[in-house]
Write a protein that holds these residues in place. Sequence first.
Motif, PDB file in Angstrom:
ATOM      1  N   MET A  99       0.854  -1.188   0.000  1.00  0.00           N
ATOM      2  CA  MET A  99       0.000   0.000   0.000  1.00  0.00           C
ATOM      3  C   MET A  99       0.888   1.235   0.000  1.00  0.00           C
ATOM      4  O   MET A  99       1.944   1.252   0.631  1.00  0.00           O
ATOM      5  CB  MET A  99      -0.904   0.053   1.233  1.00  0.00           C
ATOM      6  CG  MET A  99      -2.009  -0.968   1.268  1.00  0.00           C
ATOM      7  SD  MET A  99      -3.280  -0.530   2.488  1.00  0.00           S
ATOM      8  CE  MET A  99      -2.339  -0.597   4.015  1.00  0.00           C
ATOM      9  N   GLU A 106      -5.183   5.264   5.905  1.00  0.00           N
ATOM     10  CA  GLU A 106      -5.468   3.915   5.422  1.00  0.00           C
ATOM     11  C   GLU A 106      -6.447   3.196   6.342  1.00  0.00           C
ATOM     12  O   GLU A 106      -6.428   3.388   7.563  1.00  0.00           O
ATOM     13  CB  GLU A 106      -4.163   3.129   5.308  1.00  0.00           C
ATOM     14  CG  GLU A 106      -3.208   3.715   4.282  1.00  0.00           C
ATOM     15  CD  GLU A 106      -1.812   3.148   4.368  1.00  0.00           C
ATOM     16  OE1 GLU A 106      -0.998   3.467   3.464  1.00  0.00           O
ATOM     17  OE2 GLU A 106      -1.519   2.399   5.320  1.00  0.00           O
ATOM     18  N   ASP A 110      -7.742  -2.716   5.286  1.00  0.00           N
ATOM     19  CA  ASP A 110      -6.661  -2.855   4.316  1.00  0.00           C
ATOM     20  C   ASP A 110      -5.358  -3.235   5.005  1.00  0.00           C
ATOM     21  O   ASP A 110      -4.578  -4.042   4.489  1.00  0.00           O
ATOM     22  CB  ASP A 110      -6.472  -1.542   3.536  1.00  0.00           C
ATOM     23  CG  ASP A 110      -7.565  -1.315   2.512  1.00  0.00           C
ATOM     24  OD1 ASP A 110      -8.362  -2.233   2.266  1.00  0.00           O
ATOM     25  OD2 ASP A 110      -7.625  -0.193   1.953  1.00  0.00           O
ATOM     26  N   LYS A 202      -2.201  -1.141  -3.352  1.00  0.00           N
ATOM     27  CA  LYS A 202      -3.349  -0.303  -3.005  1.00  0.00           C
ATOM     28  C   LYS A 202      -2.818   1.124  -2.850  1.00  0.00           C
ATOM     29  O   LYS A 202      -1.842   1.360  -2.132  1.00  0.00           O
ATOM     30  CB  LYS A 202      -3.979  -0.791  -1.694  1.00  0.00           C
ATOM     31  CG  LYS A 202      -5.185   0.024  -1.221  1.00  0.00           C
ATOM     32  CD  LYS A 202      -6.385  -0.187  -2.133  1.00  0.00           C
ATOM     33  CE  LYS A 202      -7.611   0.573  -1.640  1.00  0.00           C
ATOM     34  NZ  LYS A 202      -8.223  -0.080  -0.457  1.00  0.00           N
ATOM     35  N   ASN A 203      -3.454   2.077  -3.517  1.00  0.00           N
ATOM     36  CA  ASN A 203      -2.906   3.427  -3.562  1.00  0.00           C
ATOM     37  C   ASN A 203      -3.854   4.444  -2.936  1.00  0.00           C
ATOM     38  O   ASN A 203      -4.991   4.600  -3.364  1.00  0.00           O
ATOM     39  CB  ASN A 203      -2.607   3.826  -5.013  1.00  0.00           C
ATOM     40  CG  ASN A 203      -1.854   5.131  -5.104  1.00  0.00           C
ATOM     41  OD1 ASN A 203      -1.159   5.531  -4.166  1.00  0.00           O
ATOM     42  ND2 ASN A 203      -1.984   5.816  -6.229  1.00  0.00           N
ATOM     43  N   TYR A 204      -3.358   5.135  -1.920  1.00  0.00           N
ATOM     44  CA  TYR A 204      -4.105   6.214  -1.287  1.00  0.00           C
ATOM     45  C   TYR A 204      -3.587   7.582  -1.724  1.00  0.00           C
ATOM     46  O   TYR A 204      -4.048   8.611  -1.229  1.00  0.00           O
ATOM     47  CB  TYR A 204      -3.978   6.108   0.241  1.00  0.00           C
ATOM     48  CG  TYR A 204      -4.876   5.073   0.874  1.00  0.00           C
ATOM     49  CD1 TYR A 204      -6.093   5.427   1.441  1.00  0.00           C
ATOM     50  CD2 TYR A 204      -4.513   3.736   0.918  1.00  0.00           C
ATOM     51  CE1 TYR A 204      -6.918   4.480   2.040  1.00  0.00           C
ATOM     52  CE2 TYR A 204      -5.325   2.778   1.508  1.00  0.00           C
ATOM     53  CZ  TYR A 204      -6.524   3.158   2.071  1.00  0.00           C
ATOM     54  OH  TYR A 204      -7.339   2.218   2.666  1.00  0.00           O
ATOM     55  N   ARG A 276      -7.608   7.366  -6.554  1.00  0.00           N
ATOM     56  CA  ARG A 276      -7.455   6.766  -5.234  1.00  0.00           C
ATOM     57  C   ARG A 276      -8.354   5.541  -5.080  1.00  0.00           C
ATOM     58  O   ARG A 276      -9.465   5.493  -5.600  1.00  0.00           O
ATOM     59  CB  ARG A 276      -7.798   7.771  -4.140  1.00  0.00           C
ATOM     60  CG  ARG A 276      -6.765   8.871  -3.965  1.00  0.00           C
ATOM     61  CD  ARG A 276      -6.997   9.602  -2.664  1.00  0.00           C
ATOM     62  NE  ARG A 276      -6.003  10.641  -2.452  1.00  0.00           N
ATOM     63  CZ  ARG A 276      -5.725  11.168  -1.276  1.00  0.00           C
ATOM     64  NH1 ARG A 276      -6.366  10.750  -0.193  1.00  0.00           N
ATOM     65  NH2 ARG A 276      -4.817  12.114  -1.153  1.00  0.00           N
ATOM     66  N   ASN A 277      -7.837   4.555  -4.353  1.00  0.00           N
ATOM     67  CA  ASN A 277      -8.594   3.343  -4.062  1.00  0.00           C
ATOM     68  C   ASN A 277      -9.070   2.620  -5.318  1.00  0.00           C
ATOM     69  O   ASN A 277     -10.122   1.991  -5.339  1.00  0.00           O
ATOM     70  CB  ASN A 277      -9.788   3.657  -3.157  1.00  0.00           C
ATOM     71  CG  ASN A 277      -9.350   4.141  -1.794  1.00  0.00           C
ATOM     72  OD1 ASN A 277      -8.417   3.601  -1.202  1.00  0.00           O
ATOM     73  ND2 ASN A 277      -9.993   5.177  -1.301  1.00  0.00           N
ATOM     74  N   SER A 280      -6.784  -3.027  -7.016  1.00  0.00           N
ATOM     75  CA  SER A 280      -5.370  -3.332  -6.818  1.00  0.00           C
ATOM     76  C   SER A 280      -5.207  -4.816  -6.531  1.00  0.00           C
ATOM     77  O   SER A 280      -6.174  -5.577  -6.553  1.00  0.00           O
ATOM     78  CB  SER A 280      -4.828  -2.517  -5.640  1.00  0.00           C
ATOM     79  OG  SER A 280      -5.390  -2.982  -4.422  1.00  0.00           O
ATOM     80  N   LEU A 282      -4.391  -6.004  -3.683  1.00  0.00           N
ATOM     81  CA  LEU A 282      -4.484  -6.257  -2.247  1.00  0.00           C
ATOM     82  C   LEU A 282      -5.444  -7.399  -1.936  1.00  0.00           C
ATOM     83  O   LEU A 282      -5.178  -8.220  -1.057  1.00  0.00           O
ATOM     84  CB  LEU A 282      -4.928  -4.978  -1.525  1.00  0.00           C
ATOM     85  CG  LEU A 282      -4.925  -5.035   0.009  1.00  0.00           C
ATOM     86  CD1 LEU A 282      -3.546  -5.348   0.548  1.00  0.00           C
ATOM     87  CD2 LEU A 282      -5.449  -3.728   0.594  1.00  0.00           C
ATOM     88  N   TYR A 283      -6.567  -7.444  -2.651  1.00  0.00           N
ATOM     89  CA  TYR A 283      -7.586  -8.458  -2.367  1.00  0.00           C
ATOM     90  C   TYR A 283      -7.741  -9.497  -3.479  1.00  0.00           C
ATOM     91  O   TYR A 283      -8.267 -10.580  -3.248  1.00  0.00           O
ATOM     92  CB  TYR A 283      -8.946  -7.797  -2.133  1.00  0.00           C
ATOM     93  CG  TYR A 283      -9.001  -6.968  -0.867  1.00  0.00           C
ATOM     94  CD1 TYR A 283      -9.275  -7.559   0.366  1.00  0.00           C
ATOM     95  CD2 TYR A 283      -8.763  -5.609  -0.900  1.00  0.00           C
ATOM     96  CE1 TYR A 283      -9.328  -6.807   1.531  1.00  0.00           C
ATOM     97  CE2 TYR A 283      -8.808  -4.840   0.269  1.00  0.00           C
ATOM     98  CZ  TYR A 283      -9.088  -5.446   1.474  1.00  0.00           C
ATOM     99  OH  TYR A 283      -9.130  -4.695   2.626  1.00  0.00           O
TER     100      TYR A 283
END
Length: 424
Positions: A99, A106, A110, A202-204, A276-277, A280, A282-283
């Motif tokens: 991330m 965050e 996540d 995952k990008n914030y 954003r979000n 990605s 991540l999941y």
Amino acid sequence: MKTKLKKLSEQTIVITGASSGIGLVTARQAAKAGARLVLAARSEDALRQLTEELSEQGCEVIYVVADVSKQADVKRISSEARQKFGSFDTWVNNAGVSMYGKVVNESIDDMRQLFETNFWGVVYGSLEATEHLRHRGGALINVGSVLSDVTAILQTMYSASKHAVKGFTDGLRTELEMEDAPISVTLIQPAAIDTPYPLNAKNYLDKVPQHAPPAYAPETVADAILSSATSPQRNILVGGAGKLFKGMEEWTPALLDKFMETAFAPMSQSDKADRRNRPSGLYEGAGQLQERGNYPGRTREISTYTKAKLNPTATAAIVAGTGLAVAAIINAFSKNDGNGKTPDKASEGPGRKQDNKATPTSDKSTDQASAQNSDNVEDTGKGANGANGAGRAPRAGSAEATPGDVRGPVADKSKQGKQSGSKN
């Protein structure tokens, strides 16, 4: 008990996260060396394509669609490896997610998911490998990071997970040594590696993430992994820049903090806007058989430091490489005015009074160019078209590429223009 490891051509190797980046390169190199392979990842299409590719080259290989954040899936990897090949000799815990963003922004969900993959996935894999190898011998190789010892700004949770991986790996190693188990336990600690890692994170942030220089080729990590599969190693830092950061953390932590805040943070973001979000890795699986990512500079194709580390007779190169790497970081840092910008030349000359009316010549992109040009001090690198990124066409998945370029098929550098699939 001294651990005896087999030649690669005599081994069955399990690799998680095999659908892109380090895992993909390691699989291809292991196949060339004659190893039998069990490839695991969440992206079935990519795994199927890779399995077909390696099978055509004569490699005995199977794939297992698995999410390492789920213990049942990891047990299934072990079960299918034993069912197909009777046993396995080396287990490589490589799968990981990341991330980018300020940790205060965050979500806890996540953060937990990142740890489920990066930490618990390593725990599950290590326990499966240990249970199988305890009585027959072999190698357990966990891919940590230089961020197992240092924390990267805007990657706090990823850094925390890699700290946890190091703590677990060191503890498991000593416990196995205490019972004299014939298992070699290695922690691989790469510096920045030019893989799709930033693109799948995952990008914030408001910008597309990228690696701050210097970045090394994934082949440098694959070499360290496969070396550890045949010769017991405790831990291997990949890239002299990683050694430098560890030294700064120990001896000049305040300087490292300032460098992270003023140089590393801006260089970790490209100039390309991002949503954003966005979806990605991540999941869900994001691997699409891409070895390289969106690093904008010249990727270092070798690490003199790591080669010397693996070859004790070449320790002099370690000293030379580390000393020159210090110059690279100091040079990159000194170009910064504390706000991620480079002062104009009016303020650079010795003894000259800074002209307050002078306009700064650069934003973060100038800092990146300065740091990338200084990459030459340790390793010989190769960029697109043999240049330092200048004049090259955008690489699919890069910050300069169009959306179509990012998701479309890419040319695999290791295949000399042959299509290898789409990005990880």
